[in-house]
Scaffold this active site. Sequence first.
Site, PDB file in Angstrom:
ATOM      1  N   ASP A   1       2.851  16.380  13.876  1.00 14.11           N
ATOM      2  CA  ASP A   1       3.053  16.232  12.427  1.00 14.11           C
ATOM      3  C   ASP A   1       1.724  16.296  11.683  1.00 14.11           C
ATOM      4  OD1 ASP A   1       4.641  16.059  10.178  1.00 14.11           O
ATOM      5  OD2 ASP A   1       4.750  13.870  10.193  1.00 14.11           O
TER       6      ASP A   1
ATOM      7  N   LEU B   1       0.813  -1.215   0.000  1.00 14.25           N
ATOM      8  CA  LEU B   1       0.000   0.000   0.000  1.00 14.25           C
ATOM      9  C   LEU B   1       0.846   1.264   0.000  1.00 14.25           C
ATOM     10  CD1 LEU B   1      -2.609  -1.092   2.691  1.00 14.25           C
ATOM     11  CD2 LEU B   1      -3.017  -0.896   0.229  1.00 14.25           C
TER      12      LEU B   1
END
Length: 397
Positions: free
Chosen positions: A210, A93
């Site tokens: 983040d 993925l």
Amino acid sequence: MSTEEQNGGGQKSLDDRQGEESQKGETSERETTATESGNESKSVEKEGGETQEKPKQPHVTYYNEEQYKQFIAQARVTSGKYSLQDFQILRTLGTGSFGRVHLIRSRHNGRYYAMKVLKKEIVVRLKQVEHTNDERLMLSIVTHPFIIRMWGTFQDAQQIFMIMDYIEGGELFSLLRKSQRFPNPVAKFYAAEVCLALEYLHSKDIIYRDLKPENILLDKNGHIKITDFGFAKYVPDVTYTLCGTPDYIAPEVVSTKPYNKSIDWWSFGILIYEMLAGYTPFYDSNTMKTYEKILNAELRFPPFFNEDVKDLLSRLITRDLSQRLGNLQNGTEDVKNHPWFKEVVWEKLLSRNIETPYEPPIQQGQGDTSQFDKYPEEDINYGVQGEDPYADLFRDF
């Protein structure tokens, strides 16, 4: 894309453009930067491969031992539940500098999951041991509708394995790039869900550090899941570590001052700005110039921003910590009560009992990978036994 949800509902589109691209891996288009103990000065890569040194800074987080014991007491045991033999590896993925993320299927319950695989040798060489252990700890503590769920961890002599929810809808970043920018109600919807996730994390003294569209996934119904907790940290007071993505880093981080939860609210403002404008306010192709703009540049708005959002952003993207919303006495309530969010029914949103503005066009239910890019598959060598020189560094996996 939660492994516990059932597929259903009609398909909706946003500006007739559909989100796709890769399941969130370890890296993304906008690279993160970090320092860690033993690596206190940071080389920041510039355009063309040059580097410039960020100033040295202490790697310190202030809390007492009793506080920390109470915090880690909330953690779920993640090791010992699963092994590699419990899963069938289906496809890649996402890929990154530490390893890759696979779509997997349980041989026991038939459900689909994402398996994040990190190579120990690379984690150690890049001085990300503390961040990797923090990611496991934070994900073993949090449980929230808008945050990724980690189900368990295991390891072999060379790799670390983390079993996560598989989120079928792809990255918010991909949808934003295809849409160029979001209409005001769409940006407000995603921002409100992020706000609730930040409120929850901060209630547990976790700062995320983040926040950006690449770290926000969309489930099959179009609700968000915040992922990638590699920089999340328990900070009841203040810390100093330089980490994050340059466009989103708060000025107090750039200037190596002590910081706390305030940095997430700065990044939250940058996220809203980017969703509405299609770009971040202090972008520069030169990372050092981005930092200079974060410290000194005036915040300017496109002419199509309405007055409410301009007021909200001016109160989030402010260098004055005594004025930054989310960092004041009332905490997250000041953000939620701002006029830009006046239409939001927070209780209904938290229960996910609200229509989403976009539903990913998933055709095959759980395990559908139509929203993700294809990656070349490599021969994998997982389940390696033998001597493990890094066993003491990752004992909780």
